[in-house]
Scaffold this motif. Structure first.
Motif, PDB file in Angstrom:
ATOM      1  N   ASN A 289     -52.054  17.596   1.178  1.00  0.00           N
ATOM      2  CA  ASN A 289     -52.647  16.644   0.242  1.00  0.00           C
ATOM      3  C   ASN A 289     -53.106  15.347   0.900  1.00  0.00           C
ATOM      4  OD1 ASN A 289     -52.084  18.423  -1.955  1.00  0.00           O
ATOM      5  ND2 ASN A 289     -49.955  17.748  -1.848  1.00  0.00           N
ATOM      6  N   LEU A 290     -52.984  15.246   2.200  1.00  0.00           N
ATOM      7  CA  LEU A 290     -53.368  14.037   2.922  1.00  0.00           C
ATOM      8  C   LEU A 290     -54.368  14.373   4.018  1.00  0.00           C
ATOM      9  CD1 LEU A 290     -49.861  12.382   3.440  1.00  0.00           C
ATOM     10  CD2 LEU A 290     -51.572  11.766   1.745  1.00  0.00           C
ATOM     11  N   ASP A 291     -54.998  13.334   4.549  1.00  0.00           N
ATOM     12  CA  ASP A 291     -55.836  13.478   5.733  1.00  0.00           C
ATOM     13  C   ASP A 291     -54.868  13.505   6.914  1.00  0.00           C
ATOM     14  OD1 ASP A 291     -58.049  13.596   7.371  1.00  0.00           O
ATOM     15  OD2 ASP A 291     -58.341  11.427   7.387  1.00  0.00           O
ATOM     16  N   ALA A 292     -54.385  14.702   7.241  1.00  0.00           N
ATOM     17  CA  ALA A 292     -53.278  14.840   8.178  1.00  0.00           C
ATOM     18  C   ALA A 292     -53.770  15.115   9.595  1.00  0.00           C
ATOM     19  CB  ALA A 292     -52.363  15.969   7.723  1.00  0.00           C
ATOM     20  N   SER A 293     -53.124  14.452  10.558  1.00  0.00           N
ATOM     21  CA  SER A 293     -53.439  14.674  11.962  1.00  0.00           C
ATOM     22  C   SER A 293     -52.212  14.399  12.809  1.00  0.00           C
ATOM     23  CB  SER A 293     -54.601  13.782  12.405  1.00  0.00           C
ATOM     24  OG  SER A 293     -54.232  12.429  12.300  1.00  0.00           O
ATOM     25  N   ALA A 294     -52.238  14.928  14.028  1.00  0.00           N
ATOM     26  CA  ALA A 294     -51.135  14.720  14.959  1.00  0.00           C
ATOM     27  C   ALA A 294     -51.674  14.787  16.377  1.00  0.00           C
ATOM     28  CB  ALA A 294     -50.059  15.786  14.764  1.00  0.00           C
ATOM     29  N   SER A 295     -50.947  14.160  17.277  1.00  0.00           N
ATOM     30  CA  SER A 295     -51.261  14.239  18.699  1.00  0.00           C
ATOM     31  C   SER A 295     -50.092  14.940  19.371  1.00  0.00           C
ATOM     32  CB  SER A 295     -51.455  12.831  19.259  1.00  0.00           C
ATOM     33  OG  SER A 295     -51.730  12.904  20.629  1.00  0.00           O
ATOM     34  N   VAL A 296     -50.364  16.128  19.953  1.00  0.00           N
ATOM     35  CA  VAL A 296     -49.305  16.914  20.584  1.00  0.00           C
ATOM     36  C   VAL A 296     -49.810  17.509  21.892  1.00  0.00           C
ATOM     37  CG1 VAL A 296     -48.100  17.503  18.442  1.00  0.00           C
ATOM     38  CG2 VAL A 296     -49.932  18.975  19.251  1.00  0.00           C
ATOM     39  N   LEU A 297     -48.947  17.570  22.865  1.00  0.00           N
ATOM     40  CA  LEU A 297     -49.262  18.196  24.156  1.00  0.00           C
ATOM     41  C   LEU A 297     -50.574  17.703  24.746  1.00  0.00           C
ATOM     42  CD1 LEU A 297     -48.194  21.850  23.254  1.00  0.00           C
ATOM     43  CD2 LEU A 297     -46.845  20.111  24.445  1.00  0.00           C
TER      44      LEU A 297
END
Length: 120
Positions: free
Chosen positions: A53-61
């Motif tokens: 339900n959100l503008d979801a993001s992540a920084s991984v590896l």
């Protein structure tokens, strides 16, 4: 008679190596972050739980991952600038040398695995 003795063994190099390895592991684990997403990272893979339900993001590896869209059958994610469409039962996709798969999907969240090795 002169007796030669060698200096006692020093544990300093071994201790320095252990400290360096722990620092590297902490850096890798701390390298996982997200907005509208939570991450659970190990040394070579992360599970990213995106809030649908959100503008979801992540920084991984070392790469950015973003949930672009989701429907009842799967999700579209952007990993390192590449868009991938994933479903739970499909084989791993690849982006930027990483393997990407959809672990689970429900009404509120999508769990995506991003790793250096294919899931087994």
């Amino acid at each position: 008679m002169t007796r030669r003795t060698s200096p006692p063994f020093s544990s300093a190099p071994r201790t320095a190596g252990v400290v360096a390895a722990l620092a590297l592991a902490a850096t890798v684990l701390a390298g996982c972050s997200g907005e509208g997403a939570s991450t659970d990272c190990g040394l070579d893979a992360c599970k990213v739980t995106f809030d649908r339900n959100l503008d979801a993001s992540a920084s991984v590896l070392g790469v950015d991952a973003k949930l672009v869209g989701a429907d009842a059958n799967g999700v579209t994610v952007e990993v390192a600038g590449e868009q991938l469409t994933l479903s739970v039962d499909q084989p791993d996709a690849q982006a930027a040398g990483l393997y990407v798969s959809l672990d689970s999907l429900d009404d509120s969240k999508a769990v995506v695995r991003i790793g250096r090795n294919p899931r087994s």
